[in-house]
Design a protein around this motif. Structure first.
Motif, mmCIF file in Angstrom:
data_model
loop_
_atom_site.group_PDB
_atom_site.id
_atom_site.type_symbol
_atom_site.label_atom_id
_atom_site.label_comp_id
_atom_site.label_asym_id
_atom_site.label_seq_id
_atom_site.Cartn_x
_atom_site.Cartn_y
_atom_site.Cartn_z
ATOM 1 N N ARG A 140 32.248 48.543 32.737
ATOM 2 C CA ARG A 140 32.619 48.945 34.102
ATOM 3 C C ARG A 140 31.706 48.275 35.137
ATOM 4 O O ARG A 140 32.137 47.887 36.211
ATOM 5 C CB ARG A 140 32.538 50.467 34.259
ATOM 6 N N GLY A 141 30.411 48.158 34.829
ATOM 7 C CA GLY A 141 29.515 47.482 35.748
ATOM 8 C C GLY A 141 29.886 46.032 35.965
ATOM 9 O O GLY A 141 29.871 45.538 37.094
ATOM 10 N N TYR A 142 30.215 45.359 34.858
ATOM 11 C CA TYR A 142 30.615 43.967 34.981
ATOM 12 C C TYR A 142 31.898 43.819 35.796
ATOM 13 O O TYR A 142 32.035 42.937 36.645
ATOM 14 C CB TYR A 142 30.791 43.352 33.598
ATOM 15 N N LEU A 143 32.857 44.705 35.479
ATOM 16 C CA LEU A 143 34.119 44.643 36.223
ATOM 17 C C LEU A 143 33.924 44.937 37.719
ATOM 18 O O LEU A 143 34.541 44.296 38.568
ATOM 19 C CB LEU A 143 35.122 45.625 35.615
ATOM 20 N N ALA A 144 33.043 45.929 38.043
ATOM 21 C CA ALA A 144 32.789 46.252 39.459
ATOM 22 C C ALA A 144 32.138 45.079 40.176
ATOM 23 O O ALA A 144 32.469 44.744 41.328
ATOM 24 C CB ALA A 144 31.914 47.484 39.573
ATOM 25 N N ALA A 145 31.176 44.411 39.490
ATOM 26 C CA ALA A 145 30.530 43.247 40.113
ATOM 27 C C ALA A 145 31.516 42.115 40.311
ATOM 28 O O ALA A 145 31.459 41.388 41.314
ATOM 29 C CB ALA A 145 29.363 42.808 39.248
ATOM 30 N N ALA A 146 32.431 41.965 39.352
ATOM 31 C CA ALA A 146 33.411 40.892 39.478
ATOM 32 C C ALA A 146 34.435 41.192 40.564
ATOM 33 O O ALA A 146 34.933 40.287 41.258
ATOM 34 C CB ALA A 146 34.102 40.661 38.126
ATOM 35 N N LEU A 147 34.769 42.473 40.751
ATOM 36 C CA LEU A 147 35.778 42.835 41.734
ATOM 37 C C LEU A 147 35.204 43.102 43.137
ATOM 38 O O LEU A 147 35.965 43.339 44.087
ATOM 39 C CB LEU A 147 36.528 44.077 41.268
ATOM 40 N N TYR A 148 33.837 43.109 43.307
ATOM 41 C CA TYR A 148 33.237 43.421 44.623
ATOM 42 C C TYR A 148 33.649 42.412 45.694
ATOM 43 O O TYR A 148 34.025 42.800 46.809
ATOM 44 C CB TYR A 148 31.712 43.484 44.494
ATOM 45 N N PRO A 149 33.616 41.093 45.453
ATOM 46 C CA PRO A 149 34.080 40.167 46.499
ATOM 47 C C PRO A 149 35.525 40.405 46.902
ATOM 48 O O PRO A 149 35.870 40.285 48.079
ATOM 49 C CB PRO A 149 33.906 38.793 45.841
ATOM 50 N N LEU A 150 36.346 40.755 45.903
ATOM 51 C CA LEU A 150 37.733 41.044 46.243
ATOM 52 C C LEU A 150 37.841 42.284 47.125
ATOM 53 O O LEU A 150 38.620 42.306 48.088
ATOM 54 C CB LEU A 150 38.533 41.198 44.942
ATOM 55 N N GLN A 151 37.036 43.301 46.828
ATOM 56 C CA GLN A 151 37.060 44.513 47.660
ATOM 57 C C GLN A 151 36.582 44.216 49.098
ATOM 58 O O GLN A 151 37.137 44.718 50.064
ATOM 59 C CB GLN A 151 36.177 45.587 47.027
ATOM 60 N N GLU A 152 35.530 43.408 49.200
ATOM 61 C CA GLU A 152 35.040 43.055 50.530
ATOM 62 C C GLU A 152 36.067 42.244 51.309
ATOM 63 O O GLU A 152 36.244 42.446 52.513
ATOM 64 C CB GLU A 152 33.736 42.249 50.404
ATOM 65 N N ALA A 153 36.746 41.342 50.618
ATOM 66 C CA ALA A 153 37.773 40.553 51.297
ATOM 67 C C ALA A 153 38.935 41.410 51.743
ATOM 68 O O ALA A 153 39.481 41.231 52.845
ATOM 69 C CB ALA A 153 38.259 39.441 50.362
ATOM 70 N N VAL A 154 39.294 42.387 50.930
ATOM 71 C CA VAL A 154 40.388 43.274 51.325
ATOM 72 C C VAL A 154 39.959 44.185 52.473
ATOM 73 O O VAL A 154 40.740 44.486 53.387
ATOM 74 C CB VAL A 154 40.853 44.089 50.089
ATOM 75 N N ASP A 155 38.700 44.628 52.458
ATOM 76 C CA ASP A 155 38.219 45.564 53.491
ATOM 77 C C ASP A 155 37.719 44.855 54.749
ATOM 78 O O ASP A 155 37.420 45.506 55.751
ATOM 79 C CB ASP A 155 37.086 46.413 52.898
ATOM 80 N N ALA A 156 37.618 43.537 54.723
ATOM 81 C CA ALA A 156 37.065 42.803 55.858
ATOM 82 C C ALA A 156 37.860 42.987 57.143
ATOM 83 O O ALA A 156 37.273 43.233 58.211
ATOM 84 C CB ALA A 156 36.940 41.332 55.503
ATOM 85 N N PRO A 157 39.189 42.893 57.134
ATOM 86 C CA PRO A 157 39.914 43.081 58.410
ATOM 87 C C PRO A 157 39.682 44.439 59.052
ATOM 88 O O PRO A 157 39.426 44.541 60.257
ATOM 89 C CB PRO A 157 41.372 42.882 57.998
#
Length: 350
Positions: A46-63
């Motif tokens: 889960r830690g690895y998956l969260a680290a891998a998905l963090y940029p995607l979350q930031e990109a989605v939440d950026a607007p």
């Protein structure tokens, strides 16, 4: 060309039984949850998956984050601008109040100084404000907000917290006009505190200078001597500071000294003055037409008071005794002394 065919799809997810696939997936999820709950086998995954998905979350939440940041910054900027404008207004008002407080503090200090000078001199005084000032070279006059309605009279002396200011010369009812001691037409009877030498201080047209032109060359006066009112003439009460001698010069061939003095009062900065009324005379002179008291009656040789009207009775007694010298000799005139008691008898007869 088809990328996939029904024969190439996995056998697990093909076929007409979608319920079976759901059951398999649910069972697999339950097994993973049990193993993860007991031994924490999937925590690292889960830690690895969260680290891998963090940029995607930031990109989605950026607007949405950018929108919130912009709205917050704009609101904060508007609020800061309003607060800044309000603070500037309050600062301006406070500065105005502070300036007024400074003026009131200075006025309070002047009033305290005036009241303190009133308490020191002990004479009856009235505080007046200066309405206008005329400081022409040959005319040093001020207009006061007090007149005869307030008890001001022509000739009344003006002082401030330091010394004599001038004298009232004209009454206008609700206001009055005063002449400063530096006016060329003004003169103040003064005396030197050190030795009591009297003189007259004249105005020169200069707010910083008075002249004493009537001091002889042998007069005991020197720089630094304090001049006070002498009280002569009755216009100024005695003892008020007038000026301080600055220069004493004796020109050759001149019978009088050239003496200049600096006024004690701040004539170029006065705002309020005291109108001093001299106290009434303690002993009044008797009127000229008052009758004199009668003299006491004189005593006779016998110690008794003489009669009130001896001259009126004497003529009545003399005729009665005139025939006696004709029949008697000259020595018989000595018994004439007892005739004096006949005077009261004559008065009783009258």
């Amino acid at each position: 060309m088809a990328l996939s065919t029904p024969d190439s799809e996995p056998r697990l997810f093909s076929g007409p039984a979608p319920g079976l696939r759901l059951v398999v997936l649910v069972a697999l999820a339950i097994v993973l949850m049990v193993f993860d709950h007991r031994d924490q086998h999937l925590a690292r995954i889960r830690g690895y998956l969260a680290a891998a998905l963090y940029p995607l979350q930031e990109a989605v939440d950026a607007p949405s984050a950018a929108s919130r940041w912009m709205s917050d910054n704009l609101a904060a900027r508007e609020r800061l601008i309003e607060e800044n404008a309000g603070l500037k207004r309050e600062l301006l008002l406070e500065r105005g109040h502070l300036q007024r407080m400074a003026a009131l503090e200075a006025e309070n200090a002047r009033m305290r100084a005036l009241l303190d000078s009133t308490a020191k001199v002990g004479d009856k005084a009235l505080i007046a404000e200066i309405l206008s000032v005329d400081m022409d070279r040959l005319r040093h006059r001020v207009v006061l907000n007090r007149g005869s309605r307030d008890g001001v009279f022509v000739g009344q002396a003006l002082i401030d917290a330091r010394g004599v200011v001038g004298q009232v010369t004209r009454d206008r009812g609700s206001s009055s006009e005063a002449l400063l001691i530096t006016d060329p037409d003004h003169a103040v009877p003064v005396e030197i505190v050190r030795n009591g030498l009297r003189s007259i201080a004249l105005g020169t047209g200069d707010l910083e200078r008075l002249s004493l032109p009537f001091l002889a060359r042998n007069s005991d006066v020197k720089a630094g001597d304090l001049l006070v009112t002498s009280g002569l003439g009755g216009s100024f009460p005695a003892g008020y500071p007038v000026a301080t001698v600055q220069e004493v010069r004796g020109d050759s061939g001149e019978p009088f000294l050239v003496v200049t003095a600096r006024p004690a009062a701040a004539l170029d900065r006065i705002r309020e003055v005291l109108l001093v009324q001299p106290p009434p005379a303690e002993v009044a002179a008797p009127p000229e037409d008052s009758p004199l008291p009668p003299p006491p009656p004189a005593a006779t040789r016998t110690g008794k008071p003489a009669p009130a009207k001896p001259p009126a009775a004497a003529p009545a007694a003399v005729p009665a005794a005139t025939p006696a010298p004709a029949a008697t000799p000259a020595p018989a005139a000595t018994p004439a002394a007892p005739v004096a008691p006949a005077a009261p008898a004559a008065e009783r007869a009258e």
